[in-house]
Design an enzyme around this catalytic site. Structure first.
Site, PDB file in Angstrom:
ATOM      1  N   SER A 156       0.854  -1.192   0.000  1.00 17.44           N
ATOM      2  CA  SER A 156       0.000   0.000   0.000  1.00 17.44           C
ATOM      3  C   SER A 156       0.889   1.242   0.000  1.00 17.44           C
ATOM      4  O   SER A 156       2.032   1.190   0.470  1.00 17.44           O
ATOM      5  CB  SER A 156      -0.874   0.027   1.256  1.00 17.44           C
ATOM      6  OG  SER A 156      -1.543   1.273   1.382  1.00 17.44           O
ATOM      7  N   TYR A 169      -1.981   0.813  10.308  1.00 14.71           N
ATOM      8  CA  TYR A 169      -1.975   0.277   8.940  1.00 14.71           C
ATOM      9  C   TYR A 169      -0.646   0.598   8.247  1.00 14.71           C
ATOM     10  O   TYR A 169      -0.076  -0.266   7.566  1.00 14.71           O
ATOM     11  CB  TYR A 169      -3.157   0.865   8.168  1.00 14.71           C
ATOM     12  CG  TYR A 169      -3.354   0.287   6.783  1.00 14.71           C
ATOM     13  CD1 TYR A 169      -3.480  -1.088   6.587  1.00 14.71           C
ATOM     14  CD2 TYR A 169      -3.443   1.129   5.674  1.00 14.71           C
ATOM     15  CE1 TYR A 169      -3.686  -1.604   5.307  1.00 14.71           C
ATOM     16  CE2 TYR A 169      -3.657   0.615   4.398  1.00 14.71           C
ATOM     17  CZ  TYR A 169      -3.779  -0.750   4.224  1.00 14.71           C
ATOM     18  OH  TYR A 169      -3.972  -1.270   2.960  1.00 14.71           O
TER      19      TYR A 169
HETATM   20  N1  LIG Z   1      -8.614  -0.468  -1.423  1.00 12.70           N
HETATM   21  C1  LIG Z   1      -7.545   0.294  -1.241  1.00 12.70           C
HETATM   22  O1  LIG Z   1      -7.615   1.548  -1.280  1.00 12.70           O
HETATM   23  C2  LIG Z   1      -6.191  -0.334  -1.027  1.00 12.70           C
HETATM   24  C3  LIG Z   1      -5.072   0.485  -1.177  1.00 12.70           C
HETATM   25  C4  LIG Z   1      -3.807  -0.045  -0.974  1.00 12.70           C
HETATM   26  C5  LIG Z   1      -3.666  -1.375  -0.640  1.00 12.70           C
HETATM   27  N2  LIG Z   1      -4.766  -2.170  -0.481  1.00 12.70           N
HETATM   28  C6  LIG Z   1      -4.548  -3.572  -0.127  1.00 12.70           C
HETATM   29  O2  LIG Z   1      -5.029  -4.381  -1.162  1.00 12.70           O
HETATM   30  C7  LIG Z   1      -5.468  -5.638  -0.640  1.00 12.70           C
HETATM   31  C8  LIG Z   1      -6.892  -5.888  -1.099  1.00 12.70           C
HETATM   32  O3  LIG Z   1      -7.692  -4.800  -0.684  1.00 12.70           O
HETATM   33  P1  LIG Z   1      -9.165  -4.568  -1.251  1.00 12.70           P
HETATM   34  O4  LIG Z   1      -9.351  -3.125  -1.445  1.00 12.70           O
HETATM   35  O5  LIG Z   1      -9.458  -5.495  -2.378  1.00 12.70           O
HETATM   36  O6  LIG Z   1     -10.005  -4.940   0.060  1.00 12.70           O
HETATM   37  P2  LIG Z   1     -11.184  -5.983   0.334  1.00 12.70           P
HETATM   38  O7  LIG Z   1     -12.182  -5.927  -0.755  1.00 12.70           O
HETATM   39  O8  LIG Z   1     -11.608  -5.730   1.736  1.00 12.70           O
HETATM   40  O9  LIG Z   1     -10.456  -7.394   0.219  1.00 12.70           O
HETATM   41  C9  LIG Z   1      -9.696  -7.960   1.245  1.00 12.70           C
HETATM   42  C10 LIG Z   1      -9.607  -9.453   0.968  1.00 12.70           C
HETATM   43  O10 LIG Z   1      -8.775 -10.053   1.962  1.00 12.70           O
HETATM   44  C11 LIG Z   1      -9.447 -11.202   2.431  1.00 12.70           C
HETATM   45  N3  LIG Z   1      -9.024 -11.494   3.785  1.00 12.70           N
HETATM   46  C12 LIG Z   1      -9.091 -10.691   4.875  1.00 12.70           C
HETATM   47  N4  LIG Z   1      -8.651 -11.343   5.947  1.00 12.70           N
HETATM   48  C13 LIG Z   1      -8.296 -12.590   5.536  1.00 12.70           C
HETATM   49  C14 LIG Z   1      -7.810 -13.729   6.175  1.00 12.70           C
HETATM   50  N5  LIG Z   1      -7.554 -13.742   7.508  1.00 12.70           N
HETATM   51  N6  LIG Z   1      -7.571 -14.840   5.456  1.00 12.70           N
HETATM   52  C15 LIG Z   1      -7.816 -14.847   4.128  1.00 12.70           C
HETATM   53  N7  LIG Z   1      -8.284 -13.802   3.463  1.00 12.70           N
HETATM   54  C16 LIG Z   1      -8.543 -12.681   4.165  1.00 12.70           C
HETATM   55  C17 LIG Z   1     -10.919 -10.884   2.334  1.00 12.70           C
HETATM   56  O11 LIG Z   1     -11.687 -12.069   2.189  1.00 12.70           O
HETATM   57  P3  LIG Z   1     -12.524 -12.810   3.328  1.00 12.70           P
HETATM   58  O12 LIG Z   1     -13.130 -11.753   4.209  1.00 12.70           O
HETATM   59  O13 LIG Z   1     -13.519 -13.603   2.546  1.00 12.70           O
HETATM   60  O14 LIG Z   1     -11.524 -13.675   4.023  1.00 12.70           O
HETATM   61  C18 LIG Z   1     -10.962 -10.116   1.033  1.00 12.70           C
HETATM   62  O15 LIG Z   1     -11.081 -11.004  -0.059  1.00 12.70           O
HETATM   63  C19 LIG Z   1      -5.276  -5.555   0.866  1.00 12.70           C
HETATM   64  O16 LIG Z   1      -4.041  -6.132   1.219  1.00 12.70           O
HETATM   65  C20 LIG Z   1      -5.245  -4.050   1.123  1.00 12.70           C
HETATM   66  O17 LIG Z   1      -4.537  -3.760   2.313  1.00 12.70           O
HETATM   67  C21 LIG Z   1      -6.018  -1.675  -0.684  1.00 12.70           C
END
Ligand SMILES: NC(=O)c1ccc[n+]([C@@H]2O[C@H](COP(=O)([O-])OP(=O)(O)OC[C@H]3O[C@@H](n4cnc5c(N)ncnc54)[C@H](OP(=O)(O)O)[C@@H]3O)[C@@H](O)[C@H]2O)c1
Length: 270
Positions: A156, A169
């Site tokens: 991130s 975070y």
């Molecule tokens: N959206 C943003 O602005 C942003 C920016 C920078 C980085 N990121 C990073 O990108 C990644 C994906 O983010 P996103 O925006 O797609 O968020 P999201 O839609 O909330 O997706 C998070 C995913 O992680 C899974 N997850 C959470 N805890 C878990 C666990 N203990 N075991 C297995 N799976 C788990 C969730 O699935 P389940 O709940 O089904 O397990 C979900 O599929 C993350 O690492 C986040 O930190 C996001």
């Protein structure tokens, strides 16, 4: 639907007939995507499948994974990356070769200042973003090496610099970043690419909702921003990295929406 019990989890091979994943085409590249049940992970699974990968879609919510796997001809695997037994199950199911591991499962919890932040929230962020990523990486490293494959980590821009309310975070994602950097050094000379994608603001359905616990607060994060990134924008970078020669390592890609010049400088409509 065929459900195969496997330790504490289960696998649902969605392609018919039966357990096709056991005698899969050995020429088809294999991808594993953690956090595939939503957002960036789901979009990446779709992009990789469109490029010919057989995708093992891992997360905790198996119903979502089943629907995705059915759509893309992949395999749904329930896996909680914070649970060692669950990750061992994933490793066993995936098999001996993995061309692309996308370490994407993660997220933020809360925006509390340091003065009042709950250490339990910090611990959960560390478990999901760091310890879980470490566990999956360790488990699948032999399979990625066997395939001369790539590991891609979604960190991130929270790892770029601190921001108010971001202590937990920023810290967790920085730790994940240093995991990636150390791993690349440790593996130098071995046939594994180690790549990092560092996204800025991505408007996914759940990221801010999980972080803030409230839909109105989550919507406000993106209010007035001219085109925050979409999950598909990050998936395109994943797809591109996966498509490169095994000799080309993309150390880090920082990707932000045009409207976001830094973590704290976001242009918004009045
Ligand atoms: N959206 C943003 O602005 C942003 C920016 C920078 C980085 N990121 C990073 O990108 C990644 C994906 O983010 P996103 O925006 O797609 O968020 P999201 O839609 O909330 O997706 C998070 C995913 O992680 C899974 N997850 C959470 N805890 C878990 C666990 N203990 N075991 C297995 N799976 C788990 C969730 O699935 P389940 O709940 O089904 O397990 C979900 O599929 C993350 O690492 C986040 O930190 C996001």
């Amino acid at each position: 639907m065929l459900v195969i019990p496997h330790g504490p989890d289960h696998v649902v091979p969605t392609a018919s007939p039966g357990i096709r994943w056991l005698n899969r085409n050995m020429n088809q590249p294999i991808a594993v995507v953690t956090g595939a049940s939503s957002g960036i992970g789901a979009a990446s699974a779709r992009a990789l499948a469109a490029d010919g990968f057989r995708v093992f879609c891992a997360a905790r919510r198996i119903d979502r994974l089943e629907a995705l796997a059915a759509e893309i001809g992949g395999v749904a695997v329930r896996c909680d990356t914070t649970d060692p037994a669950s990750v061992r199950g994933l490793v066993e199911i995936v098999g001996e070769r993995v061309d692309l591991l996308l370490n994407n499962a993660g997220g933020a919890i809360g925006v509390d200042p340091i003065e009042t932040a709950d250490p339990d929230d910090w611990n959960r962020m560390y478990q999901i973003n760091v310890a879980g990523t470490l566990r999956v990486t360790q488990g699948l490293l032999p399979a990625v090496e066997a395939a001369h494959g790539a590991m891609v980590f979604i960190t991130s821009t929270a790892a770029e610099t601190a921001y108010e309310g971001g202590g937990g975070y920023c810290g967790a994602k920085s730790a994940e970043r240093y995991l990636v950097g150390s791993l690349r050094l440790e593996l130098a000379g071995r046939p594994i690419r180690v790549c990092e994608i560092s996204p800025g603001m991505v408007h996914t359905e759940e990221f801010s909702l999980v972080r803030l616990g409230d839909q109105a607060a989550a919507d406000a994060v993106y209010a007035g921003v001219d085109h925050p990134l979409l999950a598909e924008d990050i998936a395109e970078a994943v797809r591109w990295i996966a498509s490169l020669s095994e000799y080309v390592n993309i150390d880090r890609l920082v990707i932000r929406p045009r409207a976001q010049a830094s973590n704290w400088k976001v242009a918004r409509d009045a």
